[in-house]
Design a protein around this motif. Sequence first.
Motif, PDB file in Angstrom:
ATOM      1  N   UNK A 118      17.531  13.731  49.565  1.00 53.83           N
ATOM      2  CA  UNK A 118      17.470  14.223  50.949  1.00 53.83           C
ATOM      3  C   UNK A 118      18.765  14.887  51.409  1.00 53.83           C
ATOM      4  N   UNK A 119      19.919  14.468  50.833  1.00 55.93           N
ATOM      5  CA  UNK A 119      21.186  15.023  51.294  1.00 55.93           C
ATOM      6  C   UNK A 119      21.983  15.692  50.185  1.00 55.93           C
ATOM      7  N   UNK A 120      21.820  15.199  48.958  1.00 59.00           N
ATOM      8  CA  UNK A 120      22.623  15.701  47.841  1.00 59.00           C
ATOM      9  C   UNK A 120      21.743  15.991  46.627  1.00 59.00           C
ATOM     10  N   UNK A 147      24.043   9.329  20.120  1.00 53.65           N
ATOM     11  CA  UNK A 147      23.995   8.511  21.319  1.00 53.65           C
ATOM     12  C   UNK A 147      24.759   9.244  22.414  1.00 53.65           C
ATOM     13  N   UNK A 148      24.066   9.535  23.500  1.00 51.24           N
ATOM     14  CA  UNK A 148      24.680  10.247  24.612  1.00 51.24           C
ATOM     15  C   UNK A 148      24.976   9.293  25.762  1.00 51.24           C
ATOM     16  N   UNK A 149      26.115   9.509  26.391  1.00 52.52           N
ATOM     17  CA  UNK A 149      26.426   8.838  27.642  1.00 52.52           C
ATOM     18  C   UNK A 149      25.870   9.706  28.759  1.00 52.52           C
ATOM     19  N   UNK A 150      24.979   9.160  29.578  1.00 50.99           N
ATOM     20  CA  UNK A 150      24.338   9.921  30.645  1.00 50.99           C
ATOM     21  C   UNK A 150      25.124   9.701  31.945  1.00 50.99           C
ATOM     22  N   UNK A 151      25.507  10.791  32.549  1.00 51.41           N
ATOM     23  CA  UNK A 151      26.264  10.731  33.794  1.00 51.41           C
ATOM     24  C   UNK A 151      25.509  11.473  34.899  1.00 51.41           C
ATOM     25  N   UNK A 152      25.571  10.937  36.112  1.00 53.01           N
ATOM     26  CA  UNK A 152      24.996  11.602  37.274  1.00 53.01           C
ATOM     27  C   UNK A 152      26.109  12.134  38.167  1.00 53.01           C
ATOM     28  N   UNK A 153      26.041  13.413  38.496  1.00 48.32           N
ATOM     29  CA  UNK A 153      27.088  14.058  39.296  1.00 48.32           C
ATOM     30  C   UNK A 153      26.486  14.517  40.608  1.00 48.32           C
ATOM     31  N   UNK A 154      26.946  13.938  41.694  1.00 53.10           N
ATOM     32  CA  UNK A 154      26.447  14.324  43.022  1.00 53.10           C
ATOM     33  C   UNK A 154      27.152  15.581  43.521  1.00 53.10           C
ATOM     34  N   UNK A 155      26.358  16.458  44.119  1.00 53.66           N
ATOM     35  CA  UNK A 155      26.913  17.695  44.644  1.00 53.66           C
ATOM     36  C   UNK A 155      26.062  18.144  45.826  1.00 53.66           C
ATOM     37  N   UNK A 156      26.663  18.855  46.772  1.00 53.35           N
ATOM     38  CA  UNK A 156      25.845  19.400  47.848  1.00 53.35           C
ATOM     39  C   UNK A 156      25.053  20.594  47.327  1.00 53.35           C
ATOM     40  N   UNK A 157      23.991  20.937  48.014  1.00 55.42           N
ATOM     41  CA  UNK A 157      23.083  21.980  47.548  1.00 55.42           C
ATOM     42  C   UNK A 157      23.797  23.321  47.347  1.00 55.42           C
ATOM     43  N   UNK A 158      24.747  23.622  48.180  1.00 54.15           N
ATOM     44  CA  UNK A 158      25.405  24.924  48.121  1.00 54.15           C
ATOM     45  C   UNK A 158      26.224  25.102  46.851  1.00 54.15           C
ATOM     46  N   UNK A 159      26.720  23.975  46.306  1.00 53.41           N
ATOM     47  CA  UNK A 159      27.623  24.076  45.156  1.00 53.41           C
ATOM     48  C   UNK A 159      26.971  23.719  43.828  1.00 53.41           C
ATOM     49  N   UNK A 160      25.760  23.130  43.849  1.00 52.58           N
ATOM     50  CA  UNK A 160      25.204  22.579  42.611  1.00 52.58           C
ATOM     51  C   UNK A 160      24.886  23.663  41.581  1.00 52.58           C
ATOM     52  N   UNK A 161      24.410  24.834  42.029  1.00 53.59           N
ATOM     53  CA  UNK A 161      24.077  25.898  41.082  1.00 53.59           C
ATOM     54  C   UNK A 161      25.300  26.386  40.336  1.00 53.59           C
ATOM     55  N   UNK A 162      26.380  26.613  41.059  1.00 58.26           N
ATOM     56  CA  UNK A 162      27.606  27.085  40.414  1.00 58.26           C
ATOM     57  C   UNK A 162      28.172  26.018  39.485  1.00 58.26           C
ATOM     58  N   UNK A 182      37.795  18.487  42.760  1.00 58.47           N
ATOM     59  CA  UNK A 182      37.868  17.097  43.182  1.00 58.47           C
ATOM     60  C   UNK A 182      36.751  16.649  44.097  1.00 58.47           C
ATOM     61  N   UNK A 183      35.777  17.528  44.348  1.00 61.56           N
ATOM     62  CA  UNK A 183      34.721  17.194  45.303  1.00 61.56           C
ATOM     63  C   UNK A 183      33.591  16.365  44.694  1.00 61.56           C
ATOM     64  N   UNK A 184      33.459  16.367  43.351  1.00 62.19           N
ATOM     65  CA  UNK A 184      32.362  15.656  42.699  1.00 62.19           C
ATOM     66  C   UNK A 184      32.902  14.566  41.786  1.00 62.19           C
ATOM     67  N   UNK A 185      32.180  13.470  41.722  1.00 58.69           N
ATOM     68  CA  UNK A 185      32.509  12.396  40.797  1.00 58.69           C
ATOM     69  C   UNK A 185      31.275  12.073  39.965  1.00 58.69           C
ATOM     70  N   UNK A 186      31.459  11.404  38.844  1.00 55.76           N
ATOM     71  CA  UNK A 186      30.353  11.119  37.931  1.00 55.76           C
ATOM     72  C   UNK A 186      30.022   9.635  37.928  1.00 55.76           C
ATOM     73  N   UNK A 187      28.727   9.320  37.995  1.00 52.66           N
ATOM     74  CA  UNK A 187      28.252   7.941  37.928  1.00 52.66           C
ATOM     75  C   UNK A 187      27.659   7.684  36.546  1.00 52.66           C
ATOM     76  N   UNK A 188      28.065   6.577  35.930  1.00 52.55           N
ATOM     77  CA  UNK A 188      27.568   6.211  34.602  1.00 52.55           C
ATOM     78  C   UNK A 188      26.138   5.701  34.722  1.00 52.55           C
ATOM     79  N   UNK A 189      25.184   6.389  34.071  1.00 50.68           N
ATOM     80  CA  UNK A 189      23.773   6.010  34.118  1.00 50.68           C
ATOM     81  C   UNK A 189      23.296   5.339  32.841  1.00 50.68           C
TER      82      UNK A 189
END
Length: 224
Positions: free
Chosen positions: A180-182, A146-161, A209-216
């Motif tokens: 559209x934005x993240x 059983x996995x806990x699924x989390x969504x992490x928002x990031x801007x386009x410039x940082x998401x790859x890294x 500290x720039x990204x936080x996780x949302x419980x999905x």
Amino acid sequence: MDNDSVATAYTTLDGEHVAELEIKRSRFITYLRRVESEPEARALISELRKKHFDARHHCSAFLLGPDRTAMRSNDDGEPSGTAGIPMLDALAKRETSAGRTDLSDVVAVVVRYFGGILLGAGGLVRAYSESVSSALDTAPLLRRQRLRILGINSDYAAVGRLENDLRAAGVRVLGTDYGPALATLRVGLNDEGSILTTFYDRLATLSAGASSAEDLGTEWVDAR
């Protein structure tokens, strides 16, 4: 499956498997199949009644759910308690990895062609138990988690890294959704408190500290 289930992992069958034993001239053909509902389990029983229409008995047992909340067995004409219950015991008490007894989402059907020699109650119990146990000896098994699924928002410039850093840290990355934005990274973690706490700390470090996780929510996956 129920997200409030106590179990966070269990063992199941990887597909289906067939094995056969001959005991005092009777043929015992064991069919094992992975199922996730009672109708699926009963569908195999019906299927085998048609396939082996000339067999004397089609005895069955199945258990369902991460916590094995559904367990059923049927003697199908054999003396009461000599077939279905021994089959169910063989499934329920089967030791899997690390000595666990956590096999579930499995149906077993033993088709018996009577060979003319009566086995007696004790002989039948042993025969049906051995039929299922020996089939499990060679059956392919796998773990489900059983996995806990989390969504992490990031801007386009940082998401790859960020994705590369998470993968390097052993985190299961399920994909990236682009809004559209993240961008939103979806990750899956073993649904255990200590693992989640460690992950939140790691995320804070990796993203400064720039990204936080949302419980999905949660979902069950095969761990191959």
